[in-house]
Design an enzyme around this catalytic site. Structure first.
Site, short mmCIF file in Angstrom:
data_model
loop_
_atom_site.label_atom_id
_atom_site.label_comp_id
_atom_site.label_asym_id
_atom_site.label_seq_id
_atom_site.Cartn_x
_atom_site.Cartn_y
_atom_site.Cartn_z
N MET A 9 0.83 -1.21 0.00
CA MET A 9 0.00 0.00 0.00
C MET A 9 0.87 1.26 0.00
O MET A 9 0.73 2.13 0.87
CB MET A 9 -0.96 -0.03 1.20
CG MET A 9 -1.85 -1.26 1.23
SD MET A 9 -2.77 -1.54 -0.31
CE MET A 9 -4.14 -0.45 -0.03
N HIS A 49 -5.33 -5.17 -8.20
CA HIS A 49 -6.15 -4.08 -7.66
C HIS A 49 -7.59 -4.56 -7.56
O HIS A 49 -8.10 -5.17 -8.50
CB HIS A 49 -6.04 -2.85 -8.57
CG HIS A 49 -6.79 -1.68 -8.03
ND1 HIS A 49 -6.32 -0.92 -6.98
CD2 HIS A 49 -7.98 -1.15 -8.37
CE1 HIS A 49 -7.20 0.03 -6.70
NE2 HIS A 49 -8.21 -0.09 -7.53
N ASP A 86 -2.45 2.65 -10.43
CA ASP A 86 -3.45 1.65 -10.83
C ASP A 86 -3.86 1.81 -12.29
O ASP A 86 -4.97 1.41 -12.68
CB ASP A 86 -4.69 1.70 -9.92
CG ASP A 86 -4.34 1.47 -8.45
OD1 ASP A 86 -3.45 0.64 -8.18
OD2 ASP A 86 -4.94 2.12 -7.58
C1 GAR Z 1 -6.11 -7.04 -2.00
O1 GAR Z 1 -7.50 -6.91 -2.08
C2 GAR Z 1 -5.45 -6.21 -3.08
O2 GAR Z 1 -6.15 -6.22 -4.28
C3 GAR Z 1 -5.45 -4.86 -2.46
O3 GAR Z 1 -5.11 -5.07 -1.12
C4 GAR Z 1 -5.58 -6.36 -0.72
C5 GAR Z 1 -4.42 -7.13 -0.13
O4 GAR Z 1 -4.87 -8.33 0.42
N1 GAR Z 1 -4.52 -3.98 -3.10
C6 GAR Z 1 -4.75 -2.69 -3.30
O5 GAR Z 1 -5.76 -2.12 -2.92
C7 GAR Z 1 -3.64 -1.95 -4.02
N2 GAR Z 1 -4.14 -0.77 -4.65
P1 GAR Z 1 -3.82 -9.45 0.85
O6 GAR Z 1 -2.78 -8.77 1.73
O7 GAR Z 1 -4.66 -10.42 1.65
O8 GAR Z 1 -3.24 -10.05 -0.39
#
Ligand code: GAR
Length: 227
Positions: free
Chosen positions: A100, A119, A155
């Site tokens: 993030m 994303h 993104d």
């Molecule tokens: C996921 O939903 C991913 O798509 C999102 O964070 C989450 C991480 O989950 N990413 C973003 O929003 C990036 N812009 P995880 O740590 O369980 O893989």
């Protein structure tokens, strides 16, 4: 997935960057351990020491590094340190899996065509945060997730693969996020597999090539599942 020809080349060196739970990392680990993904996850790097994904990595015997952004006066200096750390592991692919942080153009350029992000929206809809609530607020009938190559545009890089989920009556952001996340766990290993087996690349014009064909729209998991 199992239909690709056997590949005798060494597994692709991968670095995975996380900030949190790491469930997408887990999906990659699981696919690799099942023999479905010819990658060697050389390191998992987190900007947060408390990211549960670090435990997942350690449980799988993968080296972990914490590089907190807190000690750095600027984004540029943090990203320089991150680039130096990545260099130690010489990855052929950098996988952002819930990392993030916004990356500097210098870091993005270093891994041009070799960095993926996932994303939780059907990009180009809803770049940035709170994607599930935004889809609900807009009254969308469907929502989903996208794997894309990373460019300077947040993104906004060339899209590779999407999965769609219907928005159901009574959905709140949490329920919708959980259903999207299930699909993320399907599309991320698949896109990484395409890249690792040489089926997927970004060309000089910034176009996505899959099996030598330009993707004008991202592949859709539903179409692939029907093949
Ligand atoms: C996921 O939903 C991913 O798509 C999102 O964070 C989450 C991480 O989950 N990413 C973003 O929003 C990036 N812009 P995880 O740590 O369980 O893989």
């Amino acid at each position: 997935m199992a239909s690709d020809p056997p590949d005798k080349s060494p597994p692709l060196a991968v670095a995975v960057l996380i900030s949190g739970s790491g469930s997408n990392l887990q999906a990659l680990i699981d696919a690799q351990q099942a023999g479905e993904l010819p990658i060697d996850i050389r390191v998992v790097i987190s900007n947060r020491a408390d990211a549960y994904g670090l435990t997942r990595a350690a449980n799988a015997g993968i080296e972990t590094k914490v590089l907190s952004h807190k000690g750095f006066p600027s984004r540029a200096e943090y990203d320089q340190a991150l680039a130096a750390l990545l260099r130690e592991f010489d990855p052929g692919l950098v996988v952002l899996a819930g990392f993030m942080r916004i990356l500097t153009p210098e870091l993005v350029a270093r891994f041009h065509g070799r960095m993926f992000n996932i994303h939780p929206s059907l990009l180009p809809k809803y770049p940035g945060l709170h994607t599930h609530q935004r889809a609900l607020d807009a009254g969308d009938a469907e929502h989903g997730a996208t794997v894309h190559f990373v460019t300077d545009e947040l993104d906004g890089g060339p899209r590779v693969l999407q999965a769609r989920v219907p928005v159901l009556p009574g959905d709140d952001a949490e329920r919708l996020a959980a259903r999207v996340l299930e699909q993320e766990h399907r599309i991320y290993p698949l896109a990484v597999r395409w890249f690792a087996t040489g089926r997927l690349r970004l060309d000089h014009a910034g176009r996505v090539l899959l099996d030598g064909r330009v993707l004008t729209e991202p592949a859709d998991l539903a179409d692939i599942a029907r093949d």
